[in-house]
Design an enzyme around this catalytic site. Sequence first.
Site, PDB file in Angstrom:
ATOM      1  N   TYR A 132     -30.331 -53.965  -1.490  1.00 52.34           N
ATOM      2  CA  TYR A 132     -29.653 -54.314  -0.240  1.00 52.34           C
ATOM      3  C   TYR A 132     -30.632 -54.677   0.868  1.00 52.34           C
ATOM      4  O   TYR A 132     -30.239 -55.240   1.891  1.00 52.34           O
ATOM      5  CB  TYR A 132     -28.781 -53.141   0.240  1.00 52.34           C
ATOM      6  CG  TYR A 132     -27.454 -53.028  -0.471  1.00 52.34           C
ATOM      7  CD1 TYR A 132     -27.397 -52.678  -1.816  1.00 52.34           C
ATOM      8  CD2 TYR A 132     -26.256 -53.258   0.201  1.00 52.34           C
ATOM      9  CE1 TYR A 132     -26.178 -52.566  -2.470  1.00 52.34           C
ATOM     10  CE2 TYR A 132     -25.034 -53.141  -0.445  1.00 52.34           C
ATOM     11  CZ  TYR A 132     -24.998 -52.796  -1.773  1.00 52.34           C
ATOM     12  OH  TYR A 132     -23.791 -52.689  -2.418  1.00 52.34           O
ATOM     13  N   LYS A 183     -31.967 -45.404 -13.705  1.00 47.75           N
ATOM     14  CA  LYS A 183     -32.146 -46.154 -14.954  1.00 47.75           C
ATOM     15  C   LYS A 183     -33.654 -46.129 -15.229  1.00 47.75           C
ATOM     16  O   LYS A 183     -34.309 -47.166 -15.287  1.00 47.75           O
ATOM     17  CB  LYS A 183     -31.602 -47.576 -14.754  1.00 47.75           C
ATOM     18  CG  LYS A 183     -31.473 -48.392 -16.010  1.00 47.75           C
ATOM     19  CD  LYS A 183     -30.342 -47.960 -16.920  1.00 47.75           C
ATOM     20  CE  LYS A 183     -30.434 -48.705 -18.240  1.00 47.75           C
ATOM     21  NZ  LYS A 183     -29.464 -48.228 -19.240  1.00 47.75           N
ATOM     22  N   ASP A 216     -25.692 -45.707 -16.554  1.00 46.49           N
ATOM     23  CA  ASP A 216     -24.631 -46.174 -17.460  1.00 46.49           C
ATOM     24  C   ASP A 216     -23.937 -44.986 -18.120  1.00 46.49           C
ATOM     25  O   ASP A 216     -22.706 -44.952 -18.239  1.00 46.49           O
ATOM     26  CB  ASP A 216     -25.170 -47.178 -18.497  1.00 46.49           C
ATOM     27  CG  ASP A 216     -26.445 -46.742 -19.187  1.00 46.49           C
ATOM     28  OD1 ASP A 216     -27.054 -45.726 -18.768  1.00 46.49           O
ATOM     29  OD2 ASP A 216     -26.860 -47.418 -20.155  1.00 46.49           O
ATOM     30  N   ASP A 240     -23.271 -47.733  -4.841  1.00 39.66           N
ATOM     31  CA  ASP A 240     -22.134 -48.600  -4.516  1.00 39.66           C
ATOM     32  C   ASP A 240     -21.181 -48.660  -5.705  1.00 39.66           C
ATOM     33  O   ASP A 240     -19.967 -48.454  -5.575  1.00 39.66           O
ATOM     34  CB  ASP A 240     -22.645 -49.999  -4.168  1.00 39.66           C
ATOM     35  CG  ASP A 240     -21.503 -50.953  -3.867  1.00 39.66           C
ATOM     36  OD1 ASP A 240     -20.612 -50.575  -3.098  1.00 39.66           O
ATOM     37  OD2 ASP A 240     -21.508 -52.063  -4.423  1.00 39.66           O
ATOM     38  N   ASP A 244     -17.269 -46.583  -6.428  1.00 39.89           N
ATOM     39  CA  ASP A 244     -15.974 -47.205  -6.745  1.00 39.89           C
ATOM     40  C   ASP A 244     -15.363 -46.570  -7.989  1.00 39.89           C
ATOM     41  O   ASP A 244     -14.163 -46.283  -8.042  1.00 39.89           O
ATOM     42  CB  ASP A 244     -16.127 -48.720  -6.978  1.00 39.89           C
ATOM     43  CG  ASP A 244     -15.950 -49.523  -5.689  1.00 39.89           C
ATOM     44  OD1 ASP A 244     -16.099 -48.937  -4.592  1.00 39.89           O
ATOM     45  OD2 ASP A 244     -15.667 -50.735  -5.770  1.00 39.89           O
TER      46      ASP A 244
HETATM   47  C1  IPM Z   1     -19.217 -50.472   0.352  1.00 43.14           C
HETATM   48  C2  IPM Z   1     -18.996 -51.959   0.291  1.00 43.14           C
HETATM   49  C3  IPM Z   1     -20.187 -52.649   0.915  1.00 43.14           C
HETATM   50  C4  IPM Z   1     -21.410 -52.294   0.090  1.00 43.14           C
HETATM   51  C5  IPM Z   1     -20.040 -54.157   1.063  1.00 43.14           C
HETATM   52  C6  IPM Z   1     -18.788 -54.545   1.803  1.00 43.14           C
HETATM   53  C7  IPM Z   1     -21.256 -54.767   1.723  1.00 43.14           C
HETATM   54  O1  IPM Z   1     -18.773 -52.373  -1.013  1.00 43.14           O
HETATM   55  O2  IPM Z   1     -19.331 -49.933   1.467  1.00 43.14           O
HETATM   56  O3  IPM Z   1     -19.274 -49.835  -0.690  1.00 43.14           O
HETATM   57  O4  IPM Z   1     -21.712 -52.989  -0.882  1.00 43.14           O
HETATM   58  O5  IPM Z   1     -22.066 -51.337   0.433  1.00 43.14           O
HETATM   59 MN    MN Z   2     -18.722 -50.738  -2.439  1.00 45.20          MN
END
Ligand code: IPM
Ligand code: MN
Length: 339
Positions: A132, A183, A216, A240, A244
């Site tokens: 990032y 990793k 993984d 990130d 999710d």
């Molecule tokens: C998150 C989002 C952000 C990230 C995006 C929107 C830049 O996915 O906060 O997890 O990748 O960090």
């Molecule tokens: Mn995200």
Amino acid sequence: MTQQVHSIAVIGGDGIGPEVTAAALEVVRAAGVSFTTEQFDLGAARYLRDGFVLDDETLEKLRGFDAIMLGAIGPAIGDNRIPGGTLERGLLLRMRFGLDLYINYRPFHGVDGSLAQGCDFAIVRENTEGPYAGEGGVLRQGTPYEIATQGSVNTRFGVERCVRYAFERAAKSAQPKVTLAHKTNVLTYAGDLWSRVVAEVKGEYPGVEVDYNHVDAACIYLVEDPQRYNVIVTDNLFGDILSDLAGAVTGGIGFAASGNINPTKSGASLFEPVHGAAHDIVGTNRANPLAAVSSAVLMLEHLGEIEAATRIARAVRDFDGDASQLGTSGITAHLLERL
Ligand code: IPM
Ligand code: MN
């Protein structure tokens, strides 16, 4: 003792963002916390209106608040008028980097019926480095000889402060454990740095169990054996992705909260639900504010309002209404009754 009045910058943003932040602030107010707010009109709608994303002056203004509450940022699905990265890099990441919000803290609780039902764990994601950071570039763009590189930045300083934060968090829990997800078998340079830092910091926390998973494999364990986790510490990109997945196995990212935290408080920390702007349900009272409310809980913890944070967290945890029936206002009322 006089009660502290906290200054909160509110970036409602796009879609349902303003609705869920308003609901969260209503709950915070009802919990007896005193605060002032200032609204900042930022996000996709603002950009589409006048091309503004975020400038130095606004960033400096944001820095001075005690906290920032953000709803959601982004255009409606299918609206391709904003070039990719404009808002991500220009607004969200600019605040993360500019305010040195070096921790992305995401706690998860497996709701009933989810794969991770009853599990509690958190992801501590490094929030200012990794891929990032923006290292890299392109050469010979558009030609058959195009080269694109995007390096992962891992500094000793950045890794160590993140790992320390993870140990501090874990040390406060009943079964303290830190799992490094990386990793190391392939990303040998960065992985080695992360592993050595974890091994070193571990020495200062004899009560904290330490484990390592390849990222993984961590994806499999999050689905099949999530109870093994307490605090997962990882880099920006792995964090990130893992968060999710963690959201999905604990009931959906509709419930997930996050804190972009600067523990030194040299810049205002930013609290936001993980979910997006959901333009399709704007104004229909269907937005679920629970993730925004849980993000407000993290904000209150950061502000030292522990008692209010605990009460609101309990109300969210005990929420047993039918979210789709109650809607935004009904869920908010339900929480207010249970404070
Ligand atoms: C998150 C989002 C952000 C990230 C995006 C929107 C830049 O996915 O906060 O997890 O990748 O960090
Ligand atoms: Mn995200």
